[in-house]
Motif scaffolding. Structure first.
Motif, PDB file in Angstrom:
ATOM      1  N   LEU A 113      38.877  31.390  28.834  1.00  0.00           N
ATOM      2  CA  LEU A 113      38.809  32.594  29.668  1.00  0.00           C
ATOM      3  C   LEU A 113      39.029  33.878  28.875  1.00  0.00           C
ATOM      4  CD1 LEU A 113      40.769  31.354  32.797  1.00  0.00           C
ATOM      5  CD2 LEU A 113      38.305  31.722  32.603  1.00  0.00           C
ATOM      6  N   GLY A 114      39.422  33.743  27.630  1.00  0.00           N
ATOM      7  CA  GLY A 114      39.660  34.923  26.799  1.00  0.00           C
ATOM      8  C   GLY A 114      40.969  35.610  27.124  1.00  0.00           C
ATOM      9  N   LEU A 115      41.971  34.834  27.503  1.00  0.00           N
ATOM     10  CA  LEU A 115      43.276  35.373  27.879  1.00  0.00           C
ATOM     11  C   LEU A 115      44.361  34.774  27.000  1.00  0.00           C
ATOM     12  CD1 LEU A 115      42.942  34.924  31.734  1.00  0.00           C
ATOM     13  CD2 LEU A 115      42.657  37.041  30.466  1.00  0.00           C
ATOM     14  N   SER A 116      45.549  35.356  27.087  1.00  0.00           N
ATOM     15  CA  SER A 116      46.692  34.767  26.396  1.00  0.00           C
ATOM     16  C   SER A 116      47.284  33.684  27.289  1.00  0.00           C
ATOM     17  CB  SER A 116      47.746  35.837  26.098  1.00  0.00           C
ATOM     18  OG  SER A 116      48.264  36.362  27.302  1.00  0.00           O
ATOM     19  N   THR A 117      48.104  32.817  26.715  1.00  0.00           N
ATOM     20  CA  THR A 117      48.661  31.706  27.486  1.00  0.00           C
ATOM     21  C   THR A 117      49.669  32.159  28.532  1.00  0.00           C
ATOM     22  OG1 THR A 117      50.310  31.343  25.765  1.00  0.00           O
ATOM     23  CG2 THR A 117      48.317  29.988  25.690  1.00  0.00           C
ATOM     24  N   ASP A 118      50.188  33.369  28.399  1.00  0.00           N
ATOM     25  CA  ASP A 118      51.155  33.869  29.386  1.00  0.00           C
ATOM     26  C   ASP A 118      50.528  34.898  30.333  1.00  0.00           C
ATOM     27  OD1 ASP A 118      50.834  35.792  27.473  1.00  0.00           O
ATOM     28  OD2 ASP A 118      52.946  36.317  27.345  1.00  0.00           O
ATOM     29  N   ALA A 119      49.234  34.787  30.580  1.00  0.00           N
ATOM     30  CA  ALA A 119      48.528  35.728  31.458  1.00  0.00           C
ATOM     31  C   ALA A 119      48.975  35.533  32.903  1.00  0.00           C
ATOM     32  CB  ALA A 119      47.026  35.512  31.343  1.00  0.00           C
ATOM     33  N   SER A 120      48.901  36.606  33.667  1.00  0.00           N
ATOM     34  CA  SER A 120      49.302  36.546  35.075  1.00  0.00           C
ATOM     35  C   SER A 120      48.232  35.839  35.903  1.00  0.00           C
ATOM     36  CB  SER A 120      49.520  37.951  35.620  1.00  0.00           C
ATOM     37  OG  SER A 120      48.284  38.633  35.691  1.00  0.00           O
ATOM     38  N   THR A 121      48.615  35.442  37.084  1.00  0.00           N
ATOM     39  CA  THR A 121      47.690  34.753  37.987  1.00  0.00           C
ATOM     40  C   THR A 121      46.500  35.631  38.327  1.00  0.00           C
ATOM     41  OG1 THR A 121      49.540  33.530  38.929  1.00  0.00           O
ATOM     42  CG2 THR A 121      47.524  33.570  40.210  1.00  0.00           C
ATOM     43  N   SER A 166      45.142  38.052  36.551  1.00  0.00           N
ATOM     44  CA  SER A 166      44.220  38.191  35.426  1.00  0.00           C
ATOM     45  C   SER A 166      43.434  36.896  35.192  1.00  0.00           C
ATOM     46  CB  SER A 166      44.959  38.615  34.162  1.00  0.00           C
ATOM     47  OG  SER A 166      45.913  37.653  33.796  1.00  0.00           O
ATOM     48  N   VAL A 167      44.050  35.743  35.457  1.00  0.00           N
ATOM     49  CA  VAL A 167      43.338  34.470  35.337  1.00  0.00           C
ATOM     50  C   VAL A 167      42.223  34.407  36.383  1.00  0.00           C
ATOM     51  CG1 VAL A 167      43.548  31.973  35.627  1.00  0.00           C
ATOM     52  CG2 VAL A 167      45.274  33.219  34.331  1.00  0.00           C
ATOM     53  N   LEU A 168      42.535  34.796  37.617  1.00  0.00           N
ATOM     54  CA  LEU A 168      41.520  34.783  38.678  1.00  0.00           C
ATOM     55  C   LEU A 168      40.381  35.747  38.371  1.00  0.00           C
ATOM     56  CD1 LEU A 168      43.775  34.574  41.855  1.00  0.00           C
ATOM     57  CD2 LEU A 168      42.358  32.771  40.869  1.00  0.00           C
ATOM     58  N   ASP A 169      40.705  36.936  37.867  1.00  0.00           N
ATOM     59  CA  ASP A 169      39.668  37.912  37.510  1.00  0.00           C
ATOM     60  C   ASP A 169      38.779  37.386  36.374  1.00  0.00           C
ATOM     61  OD1 ASP A 169      40.516  39.697  39.429  1.00  0.00           O
ATOM     62  OD2 ASP A 169      41.746  40.861  38.022  1.00  0.00           O
ATOM     63  N   ALA A 170      39.393  36.794  35.360  1.00  0.00           N
ATOM     64  CA  ALA A 170      38.622  36.253  34.242  1.00  0.00           C
ATOM     65  C   ALA A 170      37.744  35.091  34.709  1.00  0.00           C
ATOM     66  CB  ALA A 170      39.567  35.795  33.129  1.00  0.00           C
TER      67      ALA A 170
END
Length: 65
Positions: free
Chosen positions: A36-44, A46-50
């Motif tokens: 998803l191109g995020l860090s492992t500690d990304a918020s919920t 930001s995960v949903l948006d990605a």
């Protein structure tokens, strides 16, 4: 007779689905974050948006009218 055949087919399909269960494998969090191109500690959020952006990019109807 048709009702019996329908019922027998229904039981057969249900039995096939129960007997052919495949184990669900989970993707490691680090691999999912990388995808998803995020860090492992990304918020919920930001995960949903990605995830929405990725699905919109690879959707079969993307770019068609």
């Amino acid at each position: 007779m048709i009702k019996f055949l329908f019922f027998a087919a229904l039981i057969g399909v249900a039995a096939w689905m129960i007997l052919n269960k495949r184990p669900v494998s989970r993707m490691p969090r680090s691999e999912a974050a990388k995808l998803l191109g995020l860090s492992t500690d990304a918020s919920t959020e930001s995960v949903l948006d990605a995830h929405r952006r990725l699905i919109a990019k690879v959707h079969p109807y993307a770019g068609r009218s």
